[in-house]
Design an enzyme around this catalytic site. Structure first.
Site, PDB file in Angstrom:
ATOM      1  N   GLY A   1       2.955  -2.578   8.344  1.00  0.00           N
ATOM      2  CA  GLY A   1       2.877  -3.203   9.890  1.00  0.00           C
ATOM      3  C   GLY A   1       4.680  -3.038   9.758  1.00  0.00           C
ATOM      4  O   GLY A   1       5.438  -4.330   9.491  1.00  0.00           O
TER       5      GLY A   1
ATOM      6  N   GLU B   1      -6.513  -5.694   3.463  1.00  0.00           N
ATOM      7  CA  GLU B   1      -6.889  -6.993   2.637  1.00  0.00           C
ATOM      8  C   GLU B   1      -8.294  -6.441   2.274  1.00  0.00           C
ATOM      9  O   GLU B   1      -9.016  -7.548   1.359  1.00  0.00           O
ATOM     10  CB  GLU B   1      -6.862  -7.419   3.505  1.00  0.00           C
ATOM     11  CG  GLU B   1      -6.253  -8.086   4.032  1.00  0.00           C
ATOM     12  CD  GLU B   1      -4.437  -8.089   3.770  1.00  0.00           C
ATOM     13  OE1 GLU B   1      -4.401  -8.894   2.436  1.00  0.00           O
ATOM     14  OE2 GLU B   1      -3.287  -7.756   3.753  1.00  0.00           O
TER      15      GLU B   1
ATOM     16  N   THR C   1       0.311  -1.153  -0.510  1.00  0.00           N
ATOM     17  CA  THR C   1       0.045  -0.233  -0.062  1.00  0.00           C
ATOM     18  C   THR C   1       0.651   1.068  -0.346  1.00  0.00           C
ATOM     19  O   THR C   1       2.029   1.515   0.081  1.00  0.00           O
ATOM     20  CB  THR C   1      -1.034   0.089   1.508  1.00  0.00           C
ATOM     21  OG1 THR C   1      -1.577  -1.378   0.870  1.00  0.00           O
ATOM     22  CG2 THR C   1      -1.904   1.204   1.640  1.00  0.00           C
TER      23      THR C   1
END
Lengths: 619, 619
Positions: free
Chosen positions: B193, B436, B154
Site C-alpha cells: 500500500g 497477512e 509480497t
C-alpha cells in the site's frame, strides 16, 4: 478471435497434452450440438471487433458518469453491427438477445447493460400480457421505431411483497384515462434497469382502481420521455438511483407520478380488462401471469452458469500456472492446483456448472410443456413448476455467488484485482440472489408445497400457535427443507442425464460420471449432519464418502484444464489476466497495471498539493 | 457529531424504549472503560469536520485517479488537524494510529488509505527490527522529516511462501553497499500500500547474499524517490498495480530494481547482521521476527470487529424500519426483523462481534506476555501464540467476510447500493482473508501443532505415503480441525469472559449470556455432523439445540437495537443510508441518489450520441 496458442505457458500446455478426452465434447454438450456450437462461435466472431474495442477502453478507470455513457456506446456499436446483417425482425431480436445474454453480455458490458430490460423484460411482457391489438401497436414500435422500454415493478418500499405495491392507476371514465400517482415516498419505482436516463417508455405495475374499488396490481405501458428531445414528460419525476456494488452501467432508475394520465388502451389487457365505462373484467386464471416470472428464472439459471463457468475457468488455469510452496523440500515449487485444499475449493464448482446446465434444460422443457398445457386451460402442473423454479433459482444463485467468491479467494491476492475479472463476476452473481425473488422468500414459497418440516409445524399448531405465526417460527427449518428439496432435484436430474450420454465417447462419459459423483459426495458431506440424523448413514459411511471425495479430486485433477477449455471462452469474453488461454498470468497483470491512468505520470499532483506541505510542516 | 435524535423513525424509537438495558454498557464494555469511551469520542469529535467534509465529496462517483488524489486530500486534512494539537511525537503517533485504524479509517477513507502502511507497518517494523542507531536515524525522519514509508515484501510471484521471494540484496564489500536486483518478472514487489506514488522509502524484504552464500530473507530500508521532487530514483522501476475489488485509494504498487545500491547500514540489524567485510552474523533466534506478524494479526481482529459491528448495526436498524409482507393477513405489514429467518441471518453476527472482542483482548494479553518473556530469552510460548494467531485470524476473517455478505443480502436490493455502505465494508473484510497470511495456509500452519486428524495422517504414512505428501492428502480434514480448534478457543474465551462481568448490571449480563449461548448453539448446529460423529450428541440433543436457537433469537430480538446502538457509531462513521441513527431510510436513499452526477442533467449526452441515431436508423 484466435486464442494466442503460440506462446502458451508450458505448465498449461502439459495439462492439455495429458487430458484424457477431447474438450470439444464438453463444448458440444453445453451448447447442445456441434451445429449450435458453430452458430454461437459465428455470432461471437461477428462482434469480436466490438469486444476488442471495449477491452481497450479500460472502463474500470472511468468515472461513474463515463461508465454509463460508455455502456451505451458499446450497445450502439453492437446493434449497428447486427443491423448490417439485415435480418428479419424476429431473427434480429434473437441475435441481440443472444449477444446480450450473460455469456457475452457480461463481457461486453462489464458494468451491465442499460438496454437489457428492453430486450429481457419489456418485449417479453408485451408478448405475454398485451392483447393482439396492443402487440401490433407496441411491439412494432419497440422493434422499429421510437420506443425504448423498461419494466417498472419494484418500489422503494416494496420488492418481495407485490401486494404491497403503492403506485396507483385510477380509471377515469370521463376521459377514458388512467390517472397514475405515487402517493408516498416509498411508492416511487426504484431499481428498474435503464429507467434513469435510457428508456422513454416503461411497463409500470400499479394498483388498479376502478369504480371505487382496488382490483390489485396490473401492468400499464407508460410513456416517460419525449421521443424527440428525450426530456421527461410533465408530471413524471425520474432519475437514477446512484452507485452500486456492481453493474453501474445499468442506469437503474426511480420514477414517480403526479396525476399523470395515460389512455385506457395502455393497460395490458390480454388477461384482465377495464372496459370503457370502468367495468372490471377479471382474468380467467390469475396464475397466467406467473409464466413470465418462471421463464425469467429459467434464463437466470443460464446466466448463473456463465458466471460460474467463467470463474472456474479462471481459477483452474491460474492454479496450474501459479506455483507456491513446496510439498517436498527437494522438489521445485508446487502448482497450487496440486494442493488438495485447492482442488476442494475449485472442483466442486466445475461439477456445479454441469449440474446447473442439466437442471436448466429440464426446467425449460417443463416450462414449455406447462405453457402448451395452459393453452388448453390445463393448470395442473403450474404450481409444481412455480415451486421448483423458486427453490432452484434460490439454491443455484446462492451456490454460484458463494462459489465465485470461493474461486476468487482461491486465487489469493491476485483474485482481488479487477484484472482477474472475478470481482465483476461476483458483482453480477450476487445480485441474482436478490432480484427476481429474494432467495429466502423463494425457499419459503417452495416450502409451502413440501412436507418435511410438517411435524414441527403441526406441533406448534396443536400447541395453539396460530398457523401463520407457526409458519414463521418454523421457517429456519422450512428453508433448509426447501434447499434440500432443490438439491435432491438437481442430483436426480444430473444423474439421470449422465446415464443418457450413450452417443458420447467413453472418455467424456467417464469425466461426467466423476463430476456427478463429486457433486453428490461433496453435498452429502456438506450436509452430513442431516444425513446422520434423517437417514441410515453411519460413521463408517462418512469415512468412506470422505475417502471417495479425495479420490475424485485426485482423478479430476488430470482433466481439469481440459474441462474448462471445453467451456470455450475466448480471451475477450473471459476478460481475465489470470485466466487467459495462454496462461501468461504475470505478463498480463503487468500489462493491465500499465493501463492505470496514475501510471502515466511519474509524480502525481497530490505530491505537490498534499504530501509536500505535510512533510515540510514537520521540518 | 450529534445523532439526529429529533426525527427518529417511530419504529426505531419504539425499540429503544423497550430495551431492557442501557446500551452505554455495551459501549463501555467494548471500549474497555467509561474513560476510554470518553477519550475515543473526544478524538472522533475532534476530527468530525473532516468526516463531514469527506461525505459531501461522494467519492463513489469519481474516477479512479480522483479517488487516489482525494484519499491524500483527506489524509492531509486529518494530519493537519492533529498537528494543531502540538502533541509529543509518541502521542501524535498514537492519535494518528487511532484515527487511521479501521473504526474511523474505513469511514474517512472509504477506498482505503495510502498512508496506512507508513503508520501500520513501516514504523512498527523499524521499532521491531532496527537497532538503536538505526531507530534514532529513521524513526526521527519518519516522524518529523522527509520519509514516507511502506513495507514491500509480497512479490508478483510469491506471497504466502516467503522463502520463495526472489528479490536479491547482494553485499559488495568493496563499496560497503548492498546491490538490489529483481532478477525475474515474478520478483517484482507487488501489492504494498502507498508504494505506487505515495511513499518515498520502503522496507524491502530480499534474499541476502554475502560471501557467495544466500542467507535467506532480510529487511532493508530503501529510498525510492527524491525527497524534494518525488521523482523515482534511477534504477528503480515503480508504479501502481491498478483497479481492485475495493480499496482503490490505497495506491498499491509494484517495484523493481536494476543494480540499485544502498549503504550497508540500511539493512535492519537488530537481529541478524552483515559486518563491513561481509561476514554474516545470524540472529540468536530467528523466530524473533514473528513478533511483528503476530501483532499485526491481533490488530486485524480489531479491524474485523469494526467492519462486522458496522454491518450488523446497519442490518438491525434497517430490518426494524423495513416492513414487508404479512404474517397474518389482518395485521399491517411486518417489520422484517420479526421474521425468524431474518433473525437467524443477523443475530449470530451480533454475538460474533463480542466473540471477536474477547478473543482479541485475550490474544493481545498473551502477545504482551510472550513479548516480555522474549526479552528474557524465553521462547516457550511463541509457537502456541503463532499457531493461535494463525487460526484465529483465518476463522475470524472468514466469519466476518461471510457475515457481512449475509448481512448485506439480508437488506435485499438496497444492500447492493453503495449508499448502504455494506459493499464497501465487504471489500475491506474480504481482503483480510488473503493478506497477512492466506486463510487456508494459516489453518494448515495451525494444524501442524494439533492432533485431531493425526489418525488419517498416520495411516497414510504407515501405508508408505511420504510424510509431506500424506500431509497434503489429509489437508481438507486438517483445515477443518484447525478451524474447530479456533472455534473451541473462541467459545471458551467468550464463556470465561462473560462469567467475569460481576461489576456490570444484571440486565447487561443477561444479554451477554444470551449472545454467548447463541454463538455456541449456532456453531454447534452449523457443525452438527461433527458433533454427531465425534461426540455423544444424539438426535434428541439436536432438536433441543434447535429449540434453544429459536428461543434465543426470540429473546435477543427485543434488545437488538439497543445492542447495536451500544456499538456507538456516529452516522458519519457508519456512512449508511440504511443504518443511520434516525432510521429515515427512504429519505436518505433518495438524498444519496440525488448526488449522482447523472441526475444533474435531465438528458444525458448519450441520447444524442448513441440512442437517437439508433432509433432513427430503424425508421
Amino acid at each position: 478471435m484466435t486464442q494466442q496458442r503460440k506462446t502458451v505457458h508450458k505448465d498449461l500446455q502439459y495439462e492439455r497434452n495429458r487430458c484424457t478426452f477431447d474438450p470439444v465434447e464438453v463444448t458440444y454438450f453445453l451448447d447442445g450440438s456441434p451445429e449450435k456450437t458453430k452458430q454461437r462461435r459465428d455470432q461471437e466472431q461477428y462482434i469480436s471487433d466490438v469486444l476488442v474495442l471495449k477491452e481497450n477502453m479500460s472502463m474500470r478507470y472511468k468515472s461513474y458518469k463515463e461508465v454509463y455513457e460508455d455502456s451505451l456506446r458499446i450497445a450502439r456499436a453492437v446493434l449497428s453491427k447486427i443491423k448490417k446483417l439485415q435480418l428479419s425482425k424476429i431473427e434480429e431480436y434473437e441475435f441481440v438477445h443472444g449477444i446480450f445474454s450473460e455469456r457475452l453480455g457480461s463481457a461486453l458490458f462489464q458494468d451491465g447493460n442499460p438496454l437489457s430490460l428492453h430486450y429481457g423484460m419489456f418485449l417479453p411482457t408485451l408478448m405475454g400480457q398485451a392483447n393482439s391489438e396492443q402487440q401490433a401497436y407496441w411491439i412494432n414500435r419497440a422493434w422499429t421505431g421510437d420506443v425504448i422500454g423498461t419494466y417498472a415493478q419494484t418500489e422503494l418500499g416494496h420488492g418481495t411483497f407485490l401486494r404491497g405495491l403503492e403506485t396507483t392507476a385510477t380509471y377515469d371514465p370521463e376521459t377514458k384515462e388512467f390517472v397514475l400517482n405515487s402517493p408516498t415516498l416509498t411508492s416511487y419505482k426504484w431499481w428498474p434497469g435503464g429507467l434513469g436516463h435510457t428508456a422513454n417508455h416503461a411497463i409500470v405495475v400499479a394498483q388498479l382502481y376502478t369504480q371505487g374499488e382496488c382490483r390489485g396490481i396490473h401492468p400499464f405501458v407508460v410513456q416517460l420521455r419525449d421521443v424527440e428531445t428525450h426530456e421527461p414528460l410533465k408530471n413524471i419525476i425520474i432519475g437514477e438511483i446512484g452507485a452500486k456494488l456492481g453493474m453501474n452501467g445499468v442506469n437503474n432508475g426511480f420514477l414517480g407520478f403526479r396525476n399523470y394520465r395515460i389512455p385506457r388502451k395502455n393497460m395490458l389487457m390480454k388477461n384482465s380488462k377495464v372496459l370503457e365505462d370502468g367495468t372490471y373484467a377479471k382474468s380467467a386464471n390469475d396464475k397466467l401471469t406467473y409464466g413470465t416470472m418462471v421463464f425469467v428464472r429459467v434464463m437466470l439459471l443460464q446466466d448463473l452458469l456463465h458466471y460460474l463457468s467463467k470463474a472456474v475457468t479462471i481459477a483452474v488455469r491460474y492454479s496450474v500456472v501459479r506455483r507456491q510452496g513446496q510439498i517436498n523440500a527437494e522438489q521445485p515449487e508446487v502448482q497450487i492446483l496440486d494442493y488438495v485444499t485447492q482442488q476442494y475449493k475449485i472442483f466442486p464448482h466445475i461439477a456445479t456448472c454441469f449440474a446447473i446446465k442439466v437442471t436448466a434444460i429440464w426446467l425449460l422443457d417443463m416450462y414449455k410443456t406447462v405453457q402448451s398445457q395452459l393453452h388448453q386451460a390445463d393448470y395442473k402442473k403450474l404450481p409444481e413448476l412455480h415451486s421448483l423454479s423458486c427453490c432452484l433459482k434460490a439454491v443455484v444463485s446462492a451456490d454460484t455467488a458463494a462459489g465465485i467468491e470461493q474461486l476468487r479467494l482461491s486465487c489469493g491476492g491476485h483474485g482481488y484485482m479487477t484484472a482477474s475479472n472475478l470481482p465483476v463476476l461476483y458483482g453480477f452473481a450476487t445480485a441474482v440472489c436478490t432480484y427476481e425473488g429474494e432467495n429466502t422468500v423463494l425457499l419459503l414459497q417452495t416450502a409451502r408445497s413440501i412436507r418435511l418440516a410438517a411435524e414441527h409445524l403441526d406441533r406448534r399448531i396443536r400447541d395453539g400457535v396460530p398457523t401463520a405465526e407457526a409458519w414463521n417460527q418454523t421457517s429456519i427449518e422450512l428453508t433448509q427443507c426447501a434447499e434440500a428439496h432443490a438439491r435432491v432435484f438437481i442430483v436426480k436430474t444430473f444423474a439421470n442425464d449422465i446415464k443418457q450420454l450413450n452417443s458420447k465417447s467413453e472418455e467424456f462419459r467417464q469425466v461426467m460420471f466423476q463430476l456427478c459423483e463429486l457433486y453428490i459426495v461433496y453435498w452429502a458431506l456438506r450436509n452430513v449432519g442431516n444425513f446422520l440424523r434423517f437417514s441410515s448413514m453411519q460413521e463408517e459411511h462418512v469415512q468412506t464418502l470422505h475417502s471417495r471425495l479425495e479420490y475424485l479430486l485426485m482423478t479430476i485433477r488430470r482433466n481439469a484444464v481440459g474441462i474448462v477449455d471445453g467451456f470455450d471462452f475466448d480471451d475477450h469474453i473471459l476478460c481475465s489476466a489470470l485466466g487467459a488461454y495462454d496462461g501468461n498470468v504475470y505478463e498480463r497483470l503487468f500489462q493491465e497495471a500499465m493501463k492505470s491512468p496514475l501510471n502515466r505520470e511519474s509524480v502525481n499532483i497530490s505530491f505537490e498539493k498534499y504530501l509536500k506541505p505535510f512533510l515540510k510542516s514537520n521540518l
